[in-house]
Scaffold this motif. Sequence first.
Motif, PDB file in Angstrom:
ATOM      1  N   LEU A 335       0.811  -1.216   0.000  1.00 50.54           N
ATOM      2  CA  LEU A 335       0.000   0.000   0.000  1.00 50.54           C
ATOM      3  C   LEU A 335       0.849   1.274   0.000  1.00 50.54           C
ATOM      4  CD1 LEU A 335      -3.021  -0.783   2.363  1.00 50.54           C
ATOM      5  CD2 LEU A 335      -2.901  -0.875  -0.118  1.00 50.54           C
ATOM      6  N   THR A 336       2.155   1.129   0.204  1.00 51.01           N
ATOM      7  CA  THR A 336       3.019   2.307   0.184  1.00 51.01           C
ATOM      8  C   THR A 336       3.427   2.702  -1.228  1.00 51.01           C
ATOM      9  OG1 THR A 336       5.094   1.056   0.344  1.00 51.01           O
ATOM     10  CG2 THR A 336       3.992   1.638   2.413  1.00 51.01           C
ATOM     11  N   THR A 337       3.134   1.879  -2.223  1.00 49.11           N
ATOM     12  CA  THR A 337       3.604   2.177  -3.572  1.00 49.11           C
ATOM     13  C   THR A 337       2.846   3.337  -4.202  1.00 49.11           C
ATOM     14  OG1 THR A 337       4.097   1.250  -5.753  1.00 49.11           O
ATOM     15  CG2 THR A 337       2.042   0.541  -4.714  1.00 49.11           C
ATOM     16  N   ASN A 338       3.582   4.138  -4.969  1.00 42.79           N
ATOM     17  CA  ASN A 338       2.932   5.146  -5.802  1.00 42.79           C
ATOM     18  C   ASN A 338       2.869   4.681  -7.252  1.00 42.79           C
ATOM     19  OD1 ASN A 338       5.723   5.359  -6.236  1.00 42.79           O
ATOM     20  ND2 ASN A 338       5.562   7.486  -6.886  1.00 42.79           N
ATOM     21  N   TYR A 339       3.214   3.408  -7.466  1.00 38.10           N
ATOM     22  CA  TYR A 339       3.157   2.700  -8.753  1.00 38.10           C
ATOM     23  C   TYR A 339       4.225   3.141  -9.746  1.00 38.10           C
ATOM     24  CZ  TYR A 339      -1.134   0.709  -7.011  1.00 38.10           C
ATOM     25  OH  TYR A 339      -2.048   0.052  -6.227  1.00 38.10           O
ATOM     26  N   VAL A 340       4.726   4.340  -9.647  1.00 35.56           N
ATOM     27  CA  VAL A 340       5.848   4.734 -10.510  1.00 35.56           C
ATOM     28  C   VAL A 340       7.031   5.068  -9.600  1.00 35.56           C
ATOM     29  CG1 VAL A 340       4.564   5.416 -12.544  1.00 35.56           C
ATOM     30  CG2 VAL A 340       4.864   7.068 -10.717  1.00 35.56           C
ATOM     31  N   GLU A 341       7.479   4.040  -8.880  1.00 34.68           N
ATOM     32  CA  GLU A 341       8.530   4.214  -7.887  1.00 34.68           C
ATOM     33  C   GLU A 341       9.870   4.559  -8.532  1.00 34.68           C
ATOM     34  OE1 GLU A 341       6.686   0.783  -4.909  1.00 34.68           O
ATOM     35  OE2 GLU A 341       8.408   0.350  -6.202  1.00 34.68           O
ATOM     36  N   ALA A 342      10.106   4.027  -9.727  1.00 30.56           N
ATOM     37  CA  ALA A 342      11.395   4.203 -10.403  1.00 30.56           C
ATOM     38  C   ALA A 342      11.185   4.831 -11.768  1.00 30.56           C
ATOM     39  CB  ALA A 342      12.107   2.858 -10.540  1.00 30.56           C
ATOM     40  N   GLY A 343      12.272   5.301 -12.332  1.00 27.41           N
ATOM     41  CA  GLY A 343      12.203   5.884 -13.668  1.00 27.41           C
ATOM     42  C   GLY A 343      13.520   6.513 -14.022  1.00 27.41           C
ATOM     43  N   GLY A 344      13.459   7.526 -14.860  1.00 28.62           N
ATOM     44  CA  GLY A 344      14.687   8.204 -15.220  1.00 28.62           C
ATOM     45  C   GLY A 344      14.575   8.973 -16.519  1.00 28.62           C
ATOM     46  N   PHE A 345      15.710   9.452 -16.950  1.00 26.73           N
ATOM     47  CA  PHE A 345      15.788  10.330 -18.108  1.00 26.73           C
ATOM     48  C   PHE A 345      16.882   9.824 -19.042  1.00 26.73           C
ATOM     49  CE2 PHE A 345      14.079  12.607 -14.559  1.00 26.73           C
ATOM     50  CZ  PHE A 345      13.120  13.459 -15.084  1.00 26.73           C
ATOM     51  N   ALA A 346      16.607   9.864 -20.343  1.00 23.51           N
ATOM     52  CA  ALA A 346      17.572   9.360 -21.325  1.00 23.51           C
ATOM     53  C   ALA A 346      17.519  10.215 -22.578  1.00 23.51           C
ATOM     54  CB  ALA A 346      17.279   7.902 -21.655  1.00 23.51           C
ATOM     55  N   ARG A 347      18.494   9.996 -23.430  1.00 28.33           N
ATOM     56  CA  ARG A 347      18.604  10.730 -24.682  1.00 28.33           C
ATOM     57  C   ARG A 347      18.320   9.807 -25.858  1.00 28.33           C
ATOM     58  NH1 ARG A 347      22.239  15.279 -24.130  1.00 28.33           N
ATOM     59  NH2 ARG A 347      23.033  15.390 -21.999  1.00 28.33           N
ATOM     60  N   THR A 348      17.498  10.254 -26.758  1.00 24.90           N
ATOM     61  CA  THR A 348      17.397   9.587 -28.050  1.00 24.90           C
ATOM     62  C   THR A 348      18.449  10.209 -28.976  1.00 24.90           C
ATOM     63  OG1 THR A 348      15.860  11.123 -29.134  1.00 24.90           O
ATOM     64  CG2 THR A 348      14.897   9.459 -27.668  1.00 24.90           C
ATOM     65  N   ARG A 349      18.522   9.707 -30.186  1.00 29.77           N
ATOM     66  CA  ARG A 349      19.482  10.269 -31.139  1.00 29.77           C
ATOM     67  C   ARG A 349      19.110  11.681 -31.568  1.00 29.77           C
ATOM     68  NH1 ARG A 349      17.753   9.021 -36.642  1.00 29.77           N
ATOM     69  NH2 ARG A 349      15.832   7.793 -36.624  1.00 29.77           N
ATOM     70  N   PHE A 350      17.919  12.143 -31.179  1.00 30.79           N
ATOM     71  CA  PHE A 350      17.494  13.496 -31.533  1.00 30.79           C
ATOM     72  C   PHE A 350      17.758  14.501 -30.411  1.00 30.79           C
ATOM     73  CE2 PHE A 350      14.392  10.606 -33.670  1.00 30.79           C
ATOM     74  CZ  PHE A 350      14.866  10.779 -34.958  1.00 30.79           C
ATOM     75  N   ALA A 351      18.279  14.051 -29.283  1.00 29.56           N
ATOM     76  CA  ALA A 351      18.404  14.916 -28.114  1.00 29.56           C
ATOM     77  C   ALA A 351      19.439  16.008 -28.335  1.00 29.56           C
ATOM     78  CB  ALA A 351      18.777  14.089 -26.891  1.00 29.56           C
ATOM     79  N   GLY A 352      19.200  17.137 -27.665  1.00 32.71           N
ATOM     80  CA  GLY A 352      20.170  18.222 -27.659  1.00 32.71           C
ATOM     81  C   GLY A 352      20.999  18.155 -26.402  1.00 32.71           C
ATOM     82  N   ALA A 353      21.048  19.272 -25.684  1.00 31.54           N
ATOM     83  CA  ALA A 353      21.888  19.351 -24.497  1.00 31.54           C
ATOM     84  C   ALA A 353      21.324  18.570 -23.314  1.00 31.54           C
ATOM     85  CB  ALA A 353      22.080  20.816 -24.106  1.00 31.54           C
ATOM     86  N   GLU A 354      20.014  18.311 -23.314  1.00 30.40           N
ATOM     87  CA  GLU A 354      19.365  17.634 -22.194  1.00 30.40           C
ATOM     88  C   GLU A 354      18.695  16.340 -22.665  1.00 30.40           C
ATOM     89  OE1 GLU A 354      19.621  18.545 -19.169  1.00 30.40           O
ATOM     90  OE2 GLU A 354      20.197  20.668 -19.270  1.00 30.40           O
ATOM     91  N   PRO A 355      18.451  15.399 -21.741  1.00 30.10           N
ATOM     92  CA  PRO A 355      17.645  14.228 -22.093  1.00 30.10           C
ATOM     93  C   PRO A 355      16.317  14.665 -22.700  1.00 30.10           C
ATOM     94  CG  PRO A 355      18.612  13.949 -19.923  1.00 30.10           C
ATOM     95  CD  PRO A 355      18.898  15.371 -20.331  1.00 30.10           C
ATOM     96  N   ASP A 356      15.814  13.875 -23.646  1.00 26.69           N
ATOM     97  CA  ASP A 356      14.552  14.253 -24.298  1.00 26.69           C
ATOM     98  C   ASP A 356      13.420  13.266 -24.036  1.00 26.69           C
ATOM     99  OD1 ASP A 356      15.789  12.304 -25.833  1.00 26.69           O
ATOM    100  OD2 ASP A 356      15.381  13.257 -27.754  1.00 26.69           O
ATOM    101  N   ILE A 357      13.677  12.240 -23.218  1.00 24.40           N
ATOM    102  CA  ILE A 357      12.600  11.318 -22.828  1.00 24.40           C
ATOM    103  C   ILE A 357      12.700  11.034 -21.337  1.00 24.40           C
ATOM    104  CG2 ILE A 357      12.254  10.203 -25.074  1.00 24.40           C
ATOM    105  CD1 ILE A 357      14.044   7.911 -24.047  1.00 24.40           C
ATOM    106  N   GLN A 358      11.555  10.707 -20.737  1.00 24.95           N
ATOM    107  CA  GLN A 358      11.489  10.329 -19.327  1.00 24.95           C
ATOM    108  C   GLN A 358      10.764   9.001 -19.209  1.00 24.95           C
ATOM    109  OE1 GLN A 358       9.428  13.097 -16.730  1.00 24.95           O
ATOM    110  NE2 GLN A 358       9.927  11.959 -14.884  1.00 24.95           N
ATOM    111  N   PHE A 359      11.250   8.148 -18.298  1.00 23.54           N
ATOM    112  CA  PHE A 359      10.624   6.862 -18.019  1.00 23.54           C
ATOM    113  C   PHE A 359       9.890   6.922 -16.682  1.00 23.54           C
ATOM    114  CE2 PHE A 359      14.684   5.571 -20.202  1.00 23.54           C
ATOM    115  CZ  PHE A 359      14.104   5.262 -21.420  1.00 23.54           C
TER     116      PHE A 359
END
Length: 529
Positions: A335-359
Amino acid sequence: MTADTYDYIIIGAGSAGCVIANRLSAGGATVCVIEGGGSESAPNVQVPAGILSLYGNPKYDYAYVGTPQPELDGRRIPVNRGKALGGSSTINSMVFIRGACSDYDEWAALGCKGWAWDDVLPVFKSLEKNMLGQSPDWHGTEGELYVDRARDPNPVSEVFVKAGRAAGLAENTDFNAGTQEGVGIYNVTQHDGKRWSSFRAFLKPAMHRPNLTVLPATETRRLILEDRRAAGVVVAGPEGEREIRATREVILAAGAIGSPALLMRSGIGPGAMLKAAGVEVAHDLSGVGQNLRDHVDGMITVRSASPMTLGLSVQNLPSMIAAPFQWLLARKGMLTTNYVEAGGFARTRFAGAEPDIQFHFVPGYRSHRGRLVEYGHGYAIHTCVLRPKSVGEIRLGADGAAEIDHRFFTAPEDAATLVEGIKIARSILAAPVFEPIRGPEMLPGPDVSTDDEILAYLRAEALTVYHPVGTCKMGTDPLAVVEPEGLRVQGIDGLRVADSSVMPTLIGGNTNVPSMMIGERCARAILAA
């Protein structure tokens, strides 16, 4: 029609509105907060896992539905927005993300002087009560907003982090420090294993103040405008329709949908659109409702036979029975889960200076049929486009309701980025560490492999992760609705907007905490005037 009078009226007790109400009432002014939703005290709101019962629930969610999206097979996309004290912070996933430093520097470069990262970081820190001992260079410990880790993360969330590392992504233990890039367990806005909404953090502690009035379950119908000044509002609540007057200012904090809709219903907005909706034009302000931006999202969902994942099953019955007792006695268990406990940020081949996708990783099965709850076990990754180029709008329908048109994928770059994001998410799920719990991929499915096939899947299934912004943007350009210095509405005295609608661009991450920062900035501007 009866009328009450206050120094300030705040429309919306959401992420920003609760902060503003706390600060203005602390200064001794009389403050009235008007909120369309009601109480947030129910156990399913306070228990993190209760989030599944909130989305689509008319008691807590406005449950808007967008207009048909031509680039998404004509589908109408659900738009969940909080309808309770605390607003969307009462129904969200409680993820604590502020966005990249460069997001705010971009705001400043676009003409929003005073909103660069060095300007907003001290404000973020002043709001935060970090319980993790993270660097004081990036975090605060004296604020009202508790920031913690999930009390009892599902072990599969740790599997995701290891898989991300195997796929070439760094492990990130603090997404709110120098870089967002990498994978890890998210910090959450929780306290003692319970949801810590903006209401809990900022408004509830101030409710004892005699100069603060909170009106829940009260709909704001329109602004009262007198000589191009906001003099008050017309509301409808348990006592019927009445006027409430403001001697100083009215502050809109109703969110990226509610704030522009209220302005337009009151005759403030694009003149031609208002006339078409049958609204008399009080102030032709072309940017109202324009510049809508949101994070478009695609999902991969996998079946698994492992009861280590969250799920509804006979195998999991002992854990389900034990869960309420674990939560009540130790704030542990499922019951303590918020269901999206983990994730992160990554770059596709189109990314600029910052990650362009989030998990956003879910250690439980997300239904391939769109059901809220599906029998069985599994896991899923949501992948979203962080800085979309597609720009939509909020229009006013003939019935006065907001028409939400995201125009997703009208910029081809967004579709291309999300296709690449799905491929990166698949590479994470392919890591050997998932082997003991691996099962069949249900969506997109093994037959969806080429870029064209993935794009077709996204057109049929992509949704939003509910981060609408920008519809009353601040700035100095022709579409600016509020001025950056104090968020005053251009051309109308005594009226400000302070919520996610003032963002000129969409930040790279979840928008709850940035909205609180905007509320704090607005309150400081008012008190300094």
